[in-house]
Every structure is written in C-alpha cells, then in structure tokens.
Design an enzyme around this catalytic site. Structure first.
Site, PDB file in Angstrom:
ATOM      1  N   ASP A  87       2.814   7.038  29.741  1.00 56.68           N
ATOM      2  CA  ASP A  87       3.711   6.795  30.872  1.00 56.68           C
ATOM      3  C   ASP A  87       2.956   6.423  32.141  1.00 56.68           C
ATOM      4  OD1 ASP A  87       2.625   9.315  31.125  1.00 56.68           O
ATOM      5  OD2 ASP A  87       4.535  10.366  31.269  1.00 56.68           O
ATOM      6  N   ASP A 107      -2.575   5.651  23.427  1.00 58.10           N
ATOM      7  CA  ASP A 107      -1.218   6.110  23.165  1.00 58.10           C
ATOM      8  C   ASP A 107      -0.615   5.243  22.077  1.00 58.10           C
ATOM      9  OD1 ASP A 107       1.709   6.589  23.360  1.00 58.10           O
ATOM     10  OD2 ASP A 107       1.131   7.792  25.091  1.00 58.10           O
ATOM     11  N   ASP A 139      -3.527   5.566  16.579  1.00 56.54           N
ATOM     12  CA  ASP A 139      -3.503   7.007  16.417  1.00 56.54           C
ATOM     13  C   ASP A 139      -4.732   7.581  17.108  1.00 56.54           C
ATOM     14  OD1 ASP A 139      -3.340   9.644  15.552  1.00 56.54           O
ATOM     15  OD2 ASP A 139      -4.150   9.185  13.570  1.00 56.54           O
ATOM     16  N   ASP A 160      -2.805  14.348  27.306  1.00 55.19           N
ATOM     17  CA  ASP A 160      -1.504  14.266  27.974  1.00 55.19           C
ATOM     18  C   ASP A 160      -0.479  13.836  26.933  1.00 55.19           C
ATOM     19  OD1 ASP A 160       0.499  14.222  29.827  1.00 55.19           O
ATOM     20  OD2 ASP A 160      -0.123  12.348  30.774  1.00 55.19           O
ATOM     21  N   ASP A 163       4.507  17.791  23.590  1.00 58.76           N
ATOM     22  CA  ASP A 163       4.208  19.125  23.081  1.00 58.76           C
ATOM     23  C   ASP A 163       4.161  19.126  21.558  1.00 58.76           C
ATOM     24  OD1 ASP A 163       3.986  20.337  25.532  1.00 58.76           O
ATOM     25  OD2 ASP A 163       6.091  20.948  25.612  1.00 58.76           O
TER      26      ASP A 163
END
Length: 298
Positions: A87, A107, A139, A160, A163
């Site tokens: 993000d 990412d 990955d 980052d 979860d």
C-alpha cells in the site's frame, strides 16, 4: 463493532471505490478480496479479506511505529527490504531517511500496489517514482531465500504484512502471509541482514486479553536473534493494541527503546516533518508494557 476475528466494521461513505479479488498461483491458488473505500471518521482506507489494513487517519501513527524504531537503532539505513507493504507508506517513510540508497518492496499483490497508487495517493506521496525504489511482485519467501543463497544483504528488513492466521482470534482463517511468520522465514531474514542490521515486524494483538500469538512469534525470533524487543500502540481501525517486534544480532549493547538518542538521530537523519507524530516520550512509551505482559514475554 469488533467481531471474534477482530475485524472492525467501519461505516462507509458511499459505495466501495474498488472491490475485487486477486488470486496468487505461487501460493497454491490462494486468493484475497481487496477493497478500498471512504470511511466516515478514518478517511480512505484499504481492506483485505474484510480486515482493515490501513486508513488515512492512522497512516502516520501506524507506519512510523513500524519504521522509526528499526531505522533509528540500525547502524545504517542504506539498503532496505520491505516485505509486504504494497500500500506504500512503509516504503515512503524509508525513502525519507537521508542515507537511504535503495528500498526493495516485495509484495505479491499487484492489485494492492496499483489500486492504492491510483485511489489513495497520500499513502505513496509520489515515492513510486523515486529511482531508489524497486517494486517486486513475487512470493516474499522465495525472494528471501534467493537473497540468502547469494549473500545479498540489506541493513533494515521490515515486515509489513497482513496478519497471519490467529489461533486466538480466528483459527479457521488462512493468511497469504502465514509462511512468512515461521522460524525458517525468520532465519532467512536474519541471513539477509548486514552486521548491525535490524529486523522489525508488525505481529499480532498484545494486550491483557490476547497475547499468545505475539508470544509465540517472539519465542521463534528469540531463537534467531540475539536482541528482541516488543512494543505496541493502539490503532483505532484495528480495534486493538497492535504489537511490533524489533530485533537484531548486533554484537554490542543494543537498546532501541531509548527516546533521547532516537529523537536526536531522527532530527539528523529524517527529511520529513515528524513533529506531530514522534517525540522522545512517545518513543519510550511504545516500549512501556504492563508488568503482567512483561512477565508473559519473559
């Protein structure tokens, strides 16, 4: 309202600006639902699989809590690896340190990167055009293994990620980030750090009510790193005290919780305006945990 999985239901202002699904063949076909919308009190935000990842109102609070303790306790900030963070804000903050030479952002989600650049430009603040930034869509586990095998090291690694699946909160939920929270992945990360390098991660809730997930990941990190420090801050859209861990194999004395030295270093090293989000007392209180929690950690 906070449900059993700690998913905070926010009041949308209008329809979703983006609502789509992305599949990841390299993760066995796992998929994620990605949404972006405007929320009444917290501004525009990113939601993945029904869980708020970040909103404009808490960007500075959350992102500096992840980035600053690691940056200020590392010997160098020349080379960064951001694992997740598609993000944008974590890369944005890393690029604001004067001695940053390169930032690799890994990412797997192209959708998160592209749509947040389009729809939440404040998350990126134009840093996607900085020549020091490299964005890799792979990955992250594969990237860490490749780096470790060829001896490619960085000075700061930041997790980052979304979860991991939570045994305490939602044991039936599988996250695309689960394999990055294993001892094997932590060992790969440690091999990718230069001497005096620092690893930091957003982990799980750390509170009187829920602490076992954090403690489990901390135990794994303690088997990998010489120094491991836990800290936390309350993040409103998450509805919980979000925890972090900062770790290093620095051979000397290493204490990332000292606010006086952190404040001095930030003034000298950081090019952004941190006066409304960071101070020596604020830095130190992040690491001040209730005695009952300290007992659980040790």
């Amino acid at each position: 309202m906070v449900g059993p999985g700690r998913t905070l239901l926010l009041k949308l202002r209008g329809p979703w600006l983006f609502d789509g699904e992305e599949r990841f063949p390299s993760l066995g076909g796992m998929s994620a639902r990605i949404q972006i919308g405007d929320f009444e009190e917290l501004g525009r935000g990113l939601v993945i699989d029904g869980t708020v990842q970040l909103t404009e109102a808490v960007d500075a609070l959350y992102t500096t809590a992840l980035v600053f303790p690691a940056a200020l306790s590392a010997r160098s900030r020349r080379r960064w690896l951001v694992v997740g963070g598609g993000d944008g804000p974590t890369a944005r903050e890393a690029l604001r340190f004067r001695d940053t030479g390169s930032v690799r952002l890994v990412d797997i989600s192209r959708t998160v990167v592209e749509r947040t650049q389009e729809l939440i430009p404040s998350f990126w603040s134009g840093c996607q055009h900085d020549p020091r930034l490299e964005i890799i869509h792979r990955d992250a586990g594969e990237v860490l293994r490749d780096m470790a095998d060829r001896g490619d090291q960085v000075d700061v690694i930041l997790y980052d990620l979304s979860d991991p699946g939570s045994e305490e909160c939602n044991p039936s939920f599988d996250s695309a980030a689960d394999h990055m929270y294993t001892e094997e992945a932590f060992r790969l990360a440690a091999r990718c750090l230069s001497p005096g390098g620092v690893f930091a991660a957003q982990l799980a809730e750390l509170s009187i009510v829920r602490s076992e997930d954090h403690c489990r990941y901390r135990r794994a990190l303690k088997r990998v790193f010489r120094h491991v420090h836990s800290y936390r801050t309350f993040v409103e859209p998450f509805g919980l005290a979000e925890s972090f861990i900062v770790a290093s194999n620095d051979e000397g004395e290493w204490n990332p919780s000292r606010g006086d030295s952190a404040s001095q270093r930030l003034s000298a090293l950081y090019t952004g305006d941190f006066r409304e989000v960071w101070s020596a007392p604020w830095h130190e209180q992040l690491f001040a945990l209730p005695p009952s929690l300290v007992g659980r950690l040790h």
